[in-house]
Write a protein that holds these residues in place. Structure first.
Motif, PDB file in Angstrom:
ATOM      1  N   PHE A 276       0.837  -1.202   0.000  1.00  0.00           N
ATOM      2  CA  PHE A 276       0.000   0.000   0.000  1.00  0.00           C
ATOM      3  C   PHE A 276       0.877   1.259   0.000  1.00  0.00           C
ATOM      4  N   ILE A 280       0.310   3.159  -3.387  1.00  0.00           N
ATOM      5  CA  ILE A 280      -0.606   4.289  -3.280  1.00  0.00           C
ATOM      6  C   ILE A 280       0.099   5.549  -2.773  1.00  0.00           C
ATOM      7  N   THR A 281       0.899   5.428  -1.717  1.00  0.00           N
ATOM      8  CA  THR A 281       1.483   6.631  -1.124  1.00  0.00           C
ATOM      9  C   THR A 281       2.671   7.152  -1.923  1.00  0.00           C
ATOM     10  N   GLY A 283       3.589   6.104  -4.982  1.00  0.00           N
ATOM     11  CA  GLY A 283       3.391   6.106  -6.433  1.00  0.00           C
ATOM     12  C   GLY A 283       4.313   5.182  -7.209  1.00  0.00           C
TER      13      GLY A 283
END
Lengths: 315, 428
Positions: A276, A280-281, A283
């Motif tokens: 994650f 997500i954080t 990239g």
């Protein structure tokens, strides 16, 4: 020999239609196939769009560099090389394994224990069953927040209890790198055992009472009955529980995210969180897909091994 | 199979096929790129922001903008403040079309901008009077701008006037050593009734950014010796019981507002954004604390006052549906009109001139004594975290190591050494 399915044998004449014969049967079969497909299609489209394509895309992304905006760039094994050289990855893999090794056996034993205990005609047995199942239907965030309070090193009830029974220096739980993972495991066992207990209760119902009666007649003790009747008879249930627990342990994310966010430091950082965070954080979707692939392979290998062991055990 | 079921099957088959087709068609052409227009004919402008109800500046800006542009209907997309960065990151990765995005800090800004998720607002930036802004520069990425600041925050020291009244401390020029002594002196009570001398929130910026700003250290450089003094001071205060332990604050998710407004802590180093909330809640009668603002303590006395902070900005989403209206909003909020709108509710704007300053200190409930006036005239406001492609990776490492130092599992020197080692080896 021709195999006749019920469909093949249908010869109901359609009013105004062609006479029954080979052509009509073929049409009927085609129509039935079409109907079948159209029944599957909506579900399949959903599955393909939401599961199949993303999974295949993730597999491809593991070999690419992509930040969700740029054009993906083929980088070969770079992501995997980076992973092997990353201390954080190994920490996360270690933590995930640690969590699984704690969560799986403890949940299994607790679930089985409570199931056996609550499989008798006791007074209030329904209440206890419900009470044990309750944590499972409680919102996970609430569970995490409340347990965080219980584990508060100074004012939390857990440590107050420990002090009361004479532990001078109780653990720091979620504020300690040594005790944060046990705290998370305790919480997750508490939350999950009710669900697996219900599975075991269902399994226990299938064991014929005659077996116990026969054993009792032969003078078997309670432990012997448990050891030689209950445990072997529950083998299919245990196998299912084991597989489910393994998969859920290796992909644990939400509980840890809310309870410790992987901290303190990296002491409870697990693979799903790393995936994650990197994806997500930060990239780095390519790198995070590569980690996801490793997680997938780990779970797959363990599951296959469990299947093999189960098969050998059946022989 | 009889005739009836045969026909029914046909019907079901057709219905399923039609339903599938409808699903496919709607899934394929959902969205659309034409500007969104509401039922009343006004253009709809969506803005991603956080905690709309407890962050009054957003309503002030939106109301002011709508009054100036009656043809635009601004609709907030409210996100929980704690989840804001992650939520926006996820939204952008999914191709979200929200028009305006609030940039909570410069680190996130650079990340979104470098990924190409924000539209250039260089033309709008060129129209601004640069001399009126404390920090336009952090938004300059190789000569291009992807967001314009509308508010300027920097760290100050909040204090409880009643509790500090008898100490005789000169709050306009406090050093960290004097601050620590004061904190110990102000601590009283025990158990549930403890009043702490100060409260340090769990963010690492209280130590890291302060030290970097006041000693010239570089937070992404890989050399962290400059953090030592601040760590030692904070840990000493923690050991002395003059501040709530970090571990408790972190696991119990303690709110700094609760600590300060319910008078459990006499001092609180915090950003200027907090003033607006104090003003509002005091006006509403929900809190009673007699608060003041002082400059952030310094390493030595008599030198220039250096603090750190971060401008907050609005950016235009590269995939905005109403790109033109979004640009209009961003430029308006960054300019004098936007500044006036938020200064009037006690939020310090990015744009400032005499009128704005007057408006700000004239706000009903704002503390405006000599100490507060000094607090709002720092000599230098450094960035909380330098803008770089490395920032977010370094941030993760520094945060992890910070936690270990604060819970006492790593000695200060070891923690600092580990930060350097990891930043050097893990961040490329």
């Amino acid at each position: 020999m021709a195999i006749h399915t019920p469909i093949d044998t249908v010869r109901t004449p359609v009013p105004g239609g062609p006479p029954p014969g080979a052509g009509a049967a073929r049409r009927l079969r085609r129509r039935n196939t079409l109907a079948g497909w159209s029944f599957i299609l909506p579900n399949f489209v959903g599955f393909a769009a939401l599961t199949l394509v993303p999974v295949v895309a993730a597999l491809a992304l593991a070999f690419m560099e992509w930040n969700s905006y740029s054009t993906p760039e083929w980088v070969g094994l770079d992501n995997f090389r980076r992973m092997v050289g990353s201390e954080t990855f190994w920490t996360a893999l270690y933590n995930t394994t640690y969590y699984a090794l704690g969560h799986i056996p403890l949940t299994l034993v607790a679930a089985l224990g409570f199931a056996v205990l609550l499989n008798r005609a006791l007074r209030g047995v329904r209440f206890f069953r419900t009470a044990l199942f309750f944590p499972y239907i409680t919102a996970l965030v609430a569970v995490a927040v409340v347990w965080n309070m219980l584990f508060n090193p100074d004012a939390g009830p857990v440590n107050q209890l420990l002090r009361a029974i004479g532990v001078d220096n109780p653990p720091g739980w979620t504020t300690s790198t040594t005790w944060a993972m046990p705290a998370v495991i305790i919480t997750s066992v508490w939350r999950d055992m009710g669900y697996y207990m219900v599975l075991y209760l269902a399994g226990l119902q299938t064991i014929p009472a005659e077996l116990y009666e026969a054993a009792r007649t032969d003078g078997a003790s309670a432990w012997q009955r448990f050891r030689h009747i209950t445990v072997p008879s529950l083998r299919p249930t245990t196998f299912f529980v084991l597989i489910m627990l393994t998969i859920s342990s290796f992909k644990v994310f939400d509980l840890i995210q809310v309870m410790t966010e992987g901290g303190p430091g990296r002491s409870t950082l697990v693979l799903s969180q790393l995936i994650f965070r990197e994806g997500i954080t930060q990239g780095r979707f390519g790198y995070s897909s590569a980690i996801a692939m490793v997680l997938f392979v780990v779970v797959l290998v363990i599951t296959v091994v469990q299947f093999q062991l189960q098969r050998r055990g059946e022989r | 199979m009889n005739r009836h079921t045969g026909r029914m099957n046909r019907h079901i088959g057709r219905a399923v096929a039609t339903a599938t087709a409808v699903v496919l068609v709607t899934a394929g052409c959902g969205g659309g790129d034409e500007p969104a227009v509401g039922d009343d004919g006004r253009e709809i402008l969506t803005i991603a922001l956080w905690n709309y109800d407890s962050t009054p500046e957003f309503a002030a800006l939106i109301d002011g903008f709508e009054a100036a542009h009656p043809d635009i209907d601004v609709q907030p997309v409210d996100i929980l403040a704690d989840d804001y960065a992650e939520k926006v990151t996820t939204m952008l990765a999914g191709g979200d079309q929200t028009d305006v995005l609030t940039m909570k800090n410069v680190t996130d800004y650079s990340r979104y901008a470098l990924r190409g998720q924000l539209a250039s607002v260089a033309d709008e930036a060129a129209d601004l009077d640069q001399s009126k802004y404390l920090s336009l520069e952090p938004f300059n990425l190789d000569g291009d701008y992807f967001a314009l600041p509308y508010r300027q925050d920097f760290w100050v020291l909040y204090y409880n006037k009643a509790m500090l009244a008898d100490t005789g401390a000169d709050l306009t020029s406090l050093t960290w050593a004097e601050y620590a002594d004061l904190a110990k002196q102000l601590t009283s009570g025990s158990g549930q009734d403890t009043v702490y001398g100060t409260y340090h929130h769990t963010w690492r910026s209280i130590i890291h950014s302060t030290a970097a700003a006041q000693s010239g250290g570089d937070l992404i450089g890989g050399e962290y010796g400059f953090l030592k003094d601040r760590y030692e001071m904070v840990l000493d205060l923690q050991d002395a019981g003059a501040t709530l332990p970090w571990a408790t604050a972190s696991t119990q998710k303690v709110q700094y507002h609760t600590m300060f407004s319910t008078e459990q802590a006499a001092m609180l180093p915090m950003g200027t954004w907090y003033a607006a909330r104090l003003i509002e809640e005091k006006k509403a009668g929900s809190i009673d604390v007699d608060w003041g603002i002082a400059p952030l303590p310094q390493v030595t006395e008599g030198g220039p006052v250096t603090t750190f902070g971060s401008p907050t900005a609005f950016a235009v989403n590269n995939k905005a549906r109403n790109s033109e209206a979004a640009r209009t909003f961003v430029a308006w909020a960054a300019g004098p009109e936007g500044a006036a709108a938020i200064a009037s509710i006690g939020v310090y704007p990015a744009y400032s001139d005499e009128t704005i300053t007057e408006t700000y200190f004239g706000v009903d409930g704002m503390t405006n004594d000599e100490v507060a006036q000094a607090a709002f005239q720092p000599d230098e406001v450094m960035l909380e975290m330098p803008v770089s492609e490395k920032s977010s990776d370094v941030d993760v490492i520094l945060t992890e190591e910070h936690e270990l130092i604060m819970i006492g599992e790593r000695a200060v020197d070891d923690g600092i050494a580990e930060m350097g080692k990891r930043v050097t080896s893990e961040v490329d």
